[in-house]
Design a protein around this motif. Structure first.
Motif, mmCIF file in Angstrom:
data_model
loop_
_atom_site.group_PDB
_atom_site.id
_atom_site.type_symbol
_atom_site.label_atom_id
_atom_site.label_comp_id
_atom_site.label_asym_id
_atom_site.label_seq_id
_atom_site.Cartn_x
_atom_site.Cartn_y
_atom_site.Cartn_z
ATOM 1 N N ASP A 15 0.833 -1.206 0.000
ATOM 2 C CA ASP A 15 0.000 0.000 0.000
ATOM 3 C C ASP A 15 0.870 1.259 0.000
ATOM 4 O O ASP A 15 2.104 1.180 -0.076
ATOM 5 C CB ASP A 15 -1.019 -0.023 1.148
ATOM 6 N N VAL A 16 0.234 2.427 0.073
ATOM 7 C CA VAL A 16 0.990 3.670 -0.128
ATOM 8 C C VAL A 16 1.907 4.025 1.030
ATOM 9 O O VAL A 16 2.779 4.882 0.881
ATOM 10 C CB VAL A 16 0.058 4.874 -0.425
ATOM 11 N N VAL A 17 1.742 3.390 2.174
ATOM 12 C CA VAL A 17 2.677 3.634 3.277
ATOM 13 C C VAL A 17 3.698 2.511 3.373
ATOM 14 O O VAL A 17 4.434 2.416 4.364
ATOM 15 C CB VAL A 17 1.930 3.828 4.620
ATOM 16 N N GLY A 18 3.765 1.664 2.341
ATOM 17 C CA GLY A 18 4.801 0.644 2.258
ATOM 18 C C GLY A 18 4.516 -0.645 2.990
ATOM 19 O O GLY A 18 5.400 -1.502 3.113
ATOM 20 N N ARG A 19 3.297 -0.816 3.488
ATOM 21 C CA ARG A 19 2.939 -2.043 4.203
ATOM 22 C C ARG A 19 2.636 -3.170 3.212
ATOM 23 O O ARG A 19 2.007 -2.960 2.190
ATOM 24 C CB ARG A 19 1.718 -1.788 5.095
ATOM 25 N N LEU A 45 -14.951 -2.876 2.513
ATOM 26 C CA LEU A 45 -15.421 -1.815 3.410
ATOM 27 C C LEU A 45 -14.614 -0.559 3.092
ATOM 28 O O LEU A 45 -13.391 -0.584 3.095
ATOM 29 C CB LEU A 45 -15.236 -2.229 4.868
ATOM 30 N N LEU A 46 -15.308 0.539 2.807
ATOM 31 C CA LEU A 46 -14.672 1.783 2.378
ATOM 32 C C LEU A 46 -14.685 2.825 3.487
ATOM 33 O O LEU A 46 -15.742 3.174 4.004
ATOM 34 C CB LEU A 46 -15.400 2.367 1.162
ATOM 35 N N GLY A 47 -13.490 3.334 3.809
ATOM 36 C CA GLY A 47 -13.415 4.427 4.770
ATOM 37 C C GLY A 47 -13.566 5.785 4.110
ATOM 38 O O GLY A 47 -14.080 6.727 4.721
ATOM 39 N N VAL A 86 -11.512 -6.894 2.956
ATOM 40 C CA VAL A 86 -10.507 -5.832 3.005
ATOM 41 C C VAL A 86 -11.169 -4.548 3.483
ATOM 42 O O VAL A 86 -12.322 -4.269 3.159
ATOM 43 C CB VAL A 86 -9.853 -5.622 1.618
ATOM 44 N N LEU A 87 -10.444 -3.793 4.289
ATOM 45 C CA LEU A 87 -10.857 -2.458 4.720
ATOM 46 C C LEU A 87 -9.919 -1.464 4.049
ATOM 47 O O LEU A 87 -8.702 -1.530 4.221
ATOM 48 C CB LEU A 87 -10.766 -2.332 6.240
ATOM 49 N N ILE A 88 -10.481 -0.550 3.254
ATOM 50 C CA ILE A 88 -9.689 0.461 2.561
ATOM 51 C C ILE A 88 -9.777 1.763 3.347
ATOM 52 O O ILE A 88 -10.869 2.297 3.560
ATOM 53 C CB ILE A 88 -10.196 0.674 1.125
ATOM 54 N N LEU A 89 -8.629 2.269 3.776
ATOM 55 C CA LEU A 89 -8.581 3.495 4.557
ATOM 56 C C LEU A 89 -7.741 4.544 3.845
ATOM 57 O O LEU A 89 -6.745 4.227 3.191
ATOM 58 C CB LEU A 89 -7.953 3.240 5.932
ATOM 59 N N ALA A 90 -8.136 5.807 3.988
ATOM 60 C CA ALA A 90 -7.255 6.911 3.610
ATOM 61 C C ALA A 90 -6.093 6.955 4.594
ATOM 62 O O ALA A 90 -6.212 6.512 5.744
ATOM 63 C CB ALA A 90 -8.016 8.231 3.634
ATOM 64 N N GLU A 91 -4.965 7.500 4.163
ATOM 65 C CA GLU A 91 -3.798 7.541 5.044
ATOM 66 C C GLU A 91 -4.110 8.301 6.336
ATOM 67 O O GLU A 91 -3.689 7.906 7.426
ATOM 68 C CB GLU A 91 -2.611 8.180 4.328
ATOM 69 N N TRP A 92 -4.880 9.394 6.229
ATOM 70 C CA TRP A 92 -5.195 10.157 7.429
ATOM 71 C C TRP A 92 -6.085 9.355 8.377
ATOM 72 O O TRP A 92 -5.996 9.500 9.600
ATOM 73 C CB TRP A 92 -5.835 11.502 7.079
ATOM 74 N N GLN A 93 -6.925 8.469 7.828
ATOM 75 C CA GLN A 93 -7.742 7.612 8.682
ATOM 76 C C GLN A 93 -6.880 6.557 9.367
ATOM 77 O O GLN A 93 -7.059 6.260 10.554
ATOM 78 C CB GLN A 93 -8.829 6.938 7.844
ATOM 79 N N VAL A 96 -4.026 0.851 2.833
ATOM 80 C CA VAL A 96 -4.001 2.307 2.943
ATOM 81 C C VAL A 96 -3.752 2.918 1.571
ATOM 82 O O VAL A 96 -2.789 2.554 0.881
ATOM 83 C CB VAL A 96 -2.912 2.763 3.928
ATOM 84 N N VAL A 97 -4.622 3.845 1.180
ATOM 85 C CA VAL A 97 -4.450 4.601 -0.059
ATOM 86 C C VAL A 97 -4.462 6.080 0.291
ATOM 87 O O VAL A 97 -4.824 6.464 1.409
ATOM 88 C CB VAL A 97 -5.551 4.273 -1.097
ATOM 89 N N ASP A 98 -4.049 6.923 -0.648
ATOM 90 C CA ASP A 98 -3.946 8.349 -0.318
ATOM 91 C C ASP A 98 -4.087 9.220 -1.557
ATOM 92 O O ASP A 98 -3.325 9.084 -2.517
ATOM 93 C CB ASP A 98 -2.594 8.650 0.335
ATOM 94 N N TYR A 99 -5.094 10.098 -1.515
ATOM 95 C CA TYR A 99 -5.197 11.178 -2.489
ATOM 96 C C TYR A 99 -5.078 12.544 -1.801
ATOM 97 O O TYR A 99 -4.977 13.563 -2.468
ATOM 98 C CB TYR A 99 -6.534 11.109 -3.235
ATOM 99 N N ASN A 100 -5.084 12.570 -0.475
ATOM 100 C CA ASN A 100 -5.070 13.836 0.257
ATOM 101 C C ASN A 100 -3.756 14.594 0.156
ATOM 102 O O ASN A 100 -3.742 15.825 0.117
ATOM 103 C CB ASN A 100 -5.376 13.596 1.740
ATOM 104 N N MET A 101 -2.652 13.873 0.111
ATOM 105 C CA MET A 101 -1.348 14.539 0.088
ATOM 106 C C MET A 101 -1.048 15.170 -1.267
ATOM 107 O O MET A 101 -0.112 15.958 -1.397
ATOM 108 C CB MET A 101 -0.249 13.551 0.464
ATOM 109 N N GLU A 102 -1.821 14.816 -2.271
ATOM 110 C CA GLU A 102 -1.674 15.383 -3.620
ATOM 111 C C GLU A 102 -0.274 15.145 -4.195
ATOM 112 O O GLU A 102 0.280 15.992 -4.892
ATOM 113 C CB GLU A 102 -1.989 16.889 -3.622
#
Length: 367
Positions: free
Chosen positions: A32-36, A48-50, A120-127, A147-153
């Protein structure tokens, strides 16, 4: 044993050999986007979508929501009510999806998540960061968390998140197409600006949810701050705001921004807030935007003197389609370089191509 018996036995054994890999397929390891490293059975059958609800539907297609078993409802219905109304009118089953609560409001429930038995539970990085030890509880109970992320742009995060959602939904080719469109649009903006060798305009962005009477959030790293940097501007909030928070009004005046952006949503809770988004009349957005220019001292700002004040749709940030907001901000800051680009048309065209509803309203406008 007769020839016919041998033939039948061979057929059964052959069929069993074909079915065995399907029945015991090993989980796929996703990074995922934080390297996990996360093991997930793909394509996921119980999702499940966060957050990032529209993105998941755009990337996976509407049918992907047939496999969504729960979501964080407040992050959609509460934050973007008209957008929620549009999607839930088209797909009434959204209203029946179980709600697991919202991280920022501290109502997110681990117990509700576990009761839904998601693949699977999909979370934004901030979540993910906000939940802290609760993520370990979920994973210990057998729920993979991606973990996925669109907030950091960050373009790399946008592309990686899009491809991750595509793999989870079983729509990898569609995800690659969308990721390529995002990358192409952002690179076009960056290339044109780099080749022009023009000075960077100073810009200020504010979430106008509190109306003109009170300064609300500006953005440093991430969201509108980073979108403006991708669009070639110099963010006046960067020295004073790390992530998001209000700037001192005196600092805004002293920084003399050349372009101002006020972001808004469809929410009508505050009668003076900036109003933008689905179903919003552009004339009403323009009236709300004009009111911000009447703030004390703003008449002397270069942005106001030169009528370079713009409204943006908050819901068009932190999403794979926010390349259209990069285009809009770039065009506002470098109008001669982007005469051929129509960001709002590109935003509505994304809906036409990838979503089951149409975007109609006010998504970007200037005075």
């Amino acid at each position: 044993m007769s020839v016919s018996s041998l033939a039948r036995r061979a057929c059964v054994l052959g069929l069993s050999a074909l079915l065995l890999p399907l029945a015991h397929a090993a989980p796929t390891v996703l990074k995922d986007v934080v390297g996990r490293q996360v093991k997930v059975d793909l394509p996921a059958k119980r999702v499940l979508l966060g957050f990032y609800f529209e993105d998941y539907m755009a990337i996976g297609g509407e049918k992907a929501f047939d496999r969504v078993v729960g979501f964080s409802r407040e992050a959609w219905e509460g934050w973007r009510p008209a957008n929620w109304a549009l999607f839930s009118a088209h797909r009434p089953s959204l209203k029946d999806l179980p709600d697991v609560g919202e991280v920022e409001a501290q109502t997110f429930s681990v117990e509700k998540v576990l009761a839904l038995k998601p693949d699977v539970l999909i979370l934004a990085e901030w979540q993910y960061k906000g939940l802290g030890p609760d993520v370990e509880r979920l994973e210990a109970a057998g729920v993979p968390v991606v973990v996925v992320d669109y907030n950091m742009e960050l373009p790399a995060h946008h592309e990686a998140s899009t491809l991750l959602l595509g793999r989870i939904a079983g729509e990898e080719a569609r995800a690659r197409t969308i990721a390529t469109e995002y990358r192409t649009a952002v690179r076009q903006v960056e290339t044109r600006i780099a080749q022009a060798h023009l000075p960077k305009p100073r810009f200020y962005v504010e979430f106008g949810n509190k109306g003109p009477a009170e300064y609300s959030f500006s953005y440093g790293k991430g969201m509108w701050g980073q979108l403006g940097v991708l669009a070639g501007g110099e963010n006046i909030a960067a020295p004073y705001v790390e992530w998001y928070g209000p700037m001192n009004p005196e600092k805004v005046l002293a920084s003399r921004p050349e372009v101002i952006f006020i972001a808004g949503t469809e929410s009508t809770r505050n009668p003076t807030a900036m109003l933008m988004g689905q179903g919003v009349d552009p004339a009403q957005s323009a009236r709300r935007l004009q009111a911000f220019t009447q703030r004390a001292g703003w008449s002397e700002l270069p942005a106001v003197k030169n009528q370079r004040v713009h409204g943006l749709y908050q819901g068009a940030s932190r999403t794979v389609v926010d390349y259209t907001m990069v285009q809009y901000m770039a065009k506002a800051m470098y109008p001669t370089l982007f005469k051929d680009v129509d960001p709002q048309a590109n935003y509505t065209r994304f809906y036409q191509r990838y979503l089951p509803v149409l975007a109609k309203g006010s998504f970007g406008l200037g005075l």
